[in-house]
Design a protein around this motif. Structure first.
Motif, PDB file in Angstrom:
ATOM      1  N   PHE A   1       0.942  -1.287  -0.014  1.00 13.37           N
ATOM      2  CA  PHE A   1       0.055   0.067  -0.014  1.00 13.37           C
ATOM      3  C   PHE A   1       0.964   1.262  -0.114  1.00 13.37           C
ATOM      4  N   ASN A   2       1.808   1.363   0.899  1.00 12.33           N
ATOM      5  CA  ASN A   2       2.667   2.396   0.936  1.00 12.33           C
ATOM      6  C   ASN A   2       3.672   2.668  -0.220  1.00 12.33           C
ATOM      7  N   CYS A   3       4.108   1.572  -0.609  1.00  7.15           N
ATOM      8  CA  CYS A   3       5.156   1.625  -1.621  1.00  7.15           C
ATOM      9  C   CYS A   3       4.590   1.675  -3.189  1.00  7.15           C
ATOM     10  N   PHE A   4       3.294   1.109  -3.256  1.00  6.87           N
ATOM     11  CA  PHE A   4       2.931   1.339  -4.704  1.00  6.87           C
ATOM     12  C   PHE A   4       1.450   1.954  -4.848  1.00  6.87           C
ATOM     13  N   LEU A   5       0.710   1.526  -3.945  1.00 11.17           N
ATOM     14  CA  LEU A   5      -0.676   2.211  -4.354  1.00 11.17           C
ATOM     15  C   LEU A   5      -0.511   3.495  -4.113  1.00 11.17           C
ATOM     16  N   LEU A   6      -0.468   3.837  -2.714  1.00 14.18           N
ATOM     17  CA  LEU A   6      -0.687   5.029  -2.162  1.00 14.18           C
ATOM     18  C   LEU A   6       0.141   6.364  -3.058  1.00 14.18           C
ATOM     19  N   PRO A   7       1.398   6.089  -3.238  1.00  6.74           N
ATOM     20  CA  PRO A   7       2.207   7.177  -3.982  1.00  6.74           C
ATOM     21  C   PRO A   7       1.750   7.433  -5.554  1.00  6.74           C
ATOM     22  N   ASN A   8       0.933   6.285  -5.936  1.00  9.69           N
ATOM     23  CA  ASN A   8       0.535   6.433  -7.302  1.00  9.69           C
ATOM     24  C   ASN A   8      -0.981   6.735  -7.494  1.00  9.69           C
ATOM     25  N   GLY A   9      -1.703   6.974  -6.289  1.00 14.78           N
ATOM     26  CA  GLY A   9      -2.905   7.324  -6.432  1.00 14.78           C
ATOM     27  C   GLY A   9      -4.069   6.092  -6.662  1.00 14.78           C
TER      28      GLY A   9
ATOM     29  N   VAL B   1     -11.346  -0.550   2.135  1.00 16.07           N
ATOM     30  CA  VAL B   1     -11.002   0.655   3.091  1.00 16.07           C
ATOM     31  C   VAL B   1      -9.697   1.139   2.825  1.00 16.07           C
ATOM     32  N   SER B   2      -8.764   0.758   2.277  1.00 12.08           N
ATOM     33  CA  SER B   2      -7.466   1.023   1.968  1.00 12.08           C
ATOM     34  C   SER B   2      -7.631   1.877   0.690  1.00 12.08           C
ATOM     35  N   GLY B   3      -8.591   1.714  -0.111  1.00 11.84           N
ATOM     36  CA  GLY B   3      -8.724   2.504  -1.148  1.00 11.84           C
ATOM     37  C   GLY B   3      -9.512   3.880  -0.892  1.00 11.84           C
ATOM     38  N   ILE B   4     -10.391   3.632   0.067  1.00 14.66           N
ATOM     39  CA  ILE B   4     -10.988   5.025   0.580  1.00 14.66           C
ATOM     40  C   ILE B   4     -10.431   5.960   1.331  1.00 14.66           C
TER      41      ILE B   4
ATOM     42  N   LEU C   1     -17.934   0.573  -5.847  1.00 11.07           N
ATOM     43  CA  LEU C   1     -18.144   1.843  -5.621  1.00 11.07           C
ATOM     44  C   LEU C   1     -16.830   2.842  -5.156  1.00 11.07           C
ATOM     45  N   VAL C   2     -15.883   2.130  -4.573  1.00  8.70           N
ATOM     46  CA  VAL C   2     -14.675   2.765  -4.208  1.00  8.70           C
ATOM     47  C   VAL C   2     -13.857   3.141  -5.623  1.00  8.70           C
ATOM     48  N   ILE C   3     -14.009   2.251  -6.478  1.00 12.86           N
ATOM     49  CA  ILE C   3     -13.255   2.623  -7.728  1.00 12.86           C
ATOM     50  C   ILE C   3     -13.940   3.970  -8.450  1.00 12.86           C
ATOM     51  N   ALA C   4     -15.047   3.559  -8.482  1.00 12.84           N
ATOM     52  CA  ALA C   4     -15.814   5.022  -8.952  1.00 12.84           C
ATOM     53  C   ALA C   4     -15.650   6.003  -8.419  1.00 12.84           C
ATOM     54  N   ALA C   5     -15.616   6.227  -6.885  1.00 14.06           N
ATOM     55  CA  ALA C   5     -15.365   7.168  -6.303  1.00 14.06           C
ATOM     56  C   ALA C   5     -13.874   7.939  -6.684  1.00 14.06           C
TER      57      ALA C   5
ATOM     58  N   GLY D   1     -12.437   7.434  -9.534  1.00 17.63           N
ATOM     59  CA  GLY D   1     -12.654   8.242 -10.877  1.00 17.63           C
ATOM     60  C   GLY D   1     -13.199   9.587 -10.679  1.00 17.63           C
ATOM     61  N   LEU D   2     -14.086   9.642  -9.923  1.00 23.83           N
ATOM     62  CA  LEU D   2     -14.881  10.890  -9.689  1.00 23.83           C
ATOM     63  C   LEU D   2     -13.784  11.902  -9.114  1.00 23.83           C
ATOM     64  N   PHE D   3     -13.144  11.528  -7.778  1.00 21.08           N
ATOM     65  CA  PHE D   3     -12.390  12.470  -7.057  1.00 21.08           C
ATOM     66  C   PHE D   3     -10.885  12.547  -7.451  1.00 21.08           C
ATOM     67  N   LEU D   4     -10.403  11.371  -7.981  1.00 20.95           N
ATOM     68  CA  LEU D   4      -9.090  11.705  -8.471  1.00 20.95           C
ATOM     69  C   LEU D   4      -9.070  11.671  -9.840  1.00 20.95           C
ATOM     70  N   SER D   5      -9.119  10.693 -10.715  1.00 22.95           N
ATOM     71  CA  SER D   5      -9.193  11.140 -12.187  1.00 22.95           C
ATOM     72  C   SER D   5      -9.803   9.513 -12.609  1.00 22.95           C
ATOM     73  N   PRO D   6     -10.347   9.693 -14.041  1.00 27.45           N
ATOM     74  CA  PRO D   6     -10.872   8.488 -14.652  1.00 27.45           C
ATOM     75  C   PRO D   6      -9.456   7.635 -14.847  1.00 27.45           C
ATOM     76  N   GLU D   7      -8.408   7.977 -15.256  1.00 26.65           N
ATOM     77  CA  GLU D   7      -7.336   7.333 -15.398  1.00 26.65           C
ATOM     78  C   GLU D   7      -6.802   6.565 -14.207  1.00 26.65           C
ATOM     79  N   ASN D   8      -7.074   7.221 -12.830  1.00 29.33           N
ATOM     80  CA  ASN D   8      -6.652   6.565 -11.803  1.00 29.33           C
ATOM     81  C   ASN D   8      -7.752   5.264 -11.451  1.00 29.33           C
ATOM     82  N   ALA D   9      -8.822   5.287 -11.869  1.00 27.77           N
ATOM     83  CA  ALA D   9      -9.624   4.424 -11.605  1.00 27.77           C
ATOM     84  C   ALA D   9      -9.614   3.427 -12.246  1.00 27.77           C
TER      85      ALA D   9
END
Length: 281
Positions: free
Chosen positions: A27-35, A41-44, A160-164, A166-174
């Motif tokens: 989570f800290n090395c790959f997912l969080l730094p790249n959004g 819950v980690s996605g939220i 739902l988390v991934i849709a959020a 896409g809405l709050f970060l970017s469609p590319e992040n989703a």
């Protein structure tokens, strides 16, 4: 009699700790730094950190607490207590590894390697018969009270988390999050069932006894004789069921061809085989 290590409480606890630690690192090395908010819950917590700057571990604790009490109320004491330790320890590991640097700033690589790490960690947690809480609890509640299957409940919540994202970060992040979620589910399957592929063969032959002898002595594999009847003729016949490893499939087909070229053979993949000659758990 000595209690087996598999399903031993100490072994299960160690698997849960190892799995939670691997998830936290991923989570800290790959997912969080790249959004990459690939569900749960980690996605939220990734989305909340992006919007408000709140440390993800605190968000995860804050969400796990009401989910735990909801599980306690709706699913029962035993089920909720099974998730208590994982719900508490996972955010702690996330907090302790928050300073670890990111080896890549490429979202694609982050989603792939993050998904592998999370899948590996969750696979170990599941092997230890544990849970990290979070949306696992929410999915169980949704499953019990909505009539949806558990798999569909998990998919809905992660969606739902991934849709959020896409809405709050970017469609590319989703889109990256979808890749991460896919890789995670495949990695969990590998951890649970292993990489060794086995095949199950059903052989219908008028020379079943000769084939059985060849399989037992030439291939050195056990088999099961199944009594069957032809769907059209109604004639009684024997079906041989044989489990073989991937590299024995060619030899099995050669034996069948040699003994009875007219035999009808069905060979299909089987996810996992436990027992003598294969792995034991």
């Amino acid at each position: 009699m000595t209690k087996p290590l598999i399903n031993h409480p100490v072994t299960n606890t160690l698997l849960l700790l190892a799995g939670a630690f691997i998830i936290a690192i991923s989570f800290n090395c790959f997912l969080l730094p790249n959004g990459v908010a690939s569900g749960g819950v980690s996605g939220i917590s990734v989305i909340i950190q992006h919007l408000y700057g709140i440390t993800p571990a605190y968000t995860q604790w804050a969400l796990n607490i009401p989910l735990f009490f909801a599980g306690l109320l709706l699913l029962g004491r035993r089920f909720a207590l099974q998730t208590l330790f994982g719900s508490a320890i996972m955010p702690l590991f996330v907090l302790l590894t928050a300073h670890w640097g990111a080896p890549t700033n490429n979202p694609l690589l982050g989603s792939i390697y993050g998904g592998i790490g999370v899948g590996l960690g969750l696979g170990l947690v599941f092997k230890g018969r544990g849970s990290t809480g979070g949306t696992d609890l929410a999915a169980q509640i949704l499953h019990r009270y909505s009539g949806l299957t558990l798999g569909l409940s998990v998919a809905c919540l992660d969606g739902l988390v991934i849709a959020a994202a896409g809405l709050f970060l970017s469609p590319e992040n989703a889109l990256y999050a979808l890749i991460g979620l896919f890789v995670t589910t495949k990695t969990i399957d590998i951890v649970q069932t292993g990489l060794a592929l086995s095949k199950v063969a059903f052989i219908i032959s008028s020379r079943a006894e000769e084939l059985a002898d060849a399989v037992l002595h030439d291939l050195d594999r056990g088999l099961t004789r199944l009594d069957a009847h032809g769907g059209y003729t109604g004639d009684a016949r024997t079906v041989l069921m044989v489990i073989v490893s991937q590299n024995e499939v060619s030899e099995l087909k050669r034996l069948v061809q040699t003994v009875d070229p007219e035999a009808f053979v069905i060979i299909s993949h089987t996810a996992e085989v436990l027992g003598r000659g294969f792995k034991l758990e």
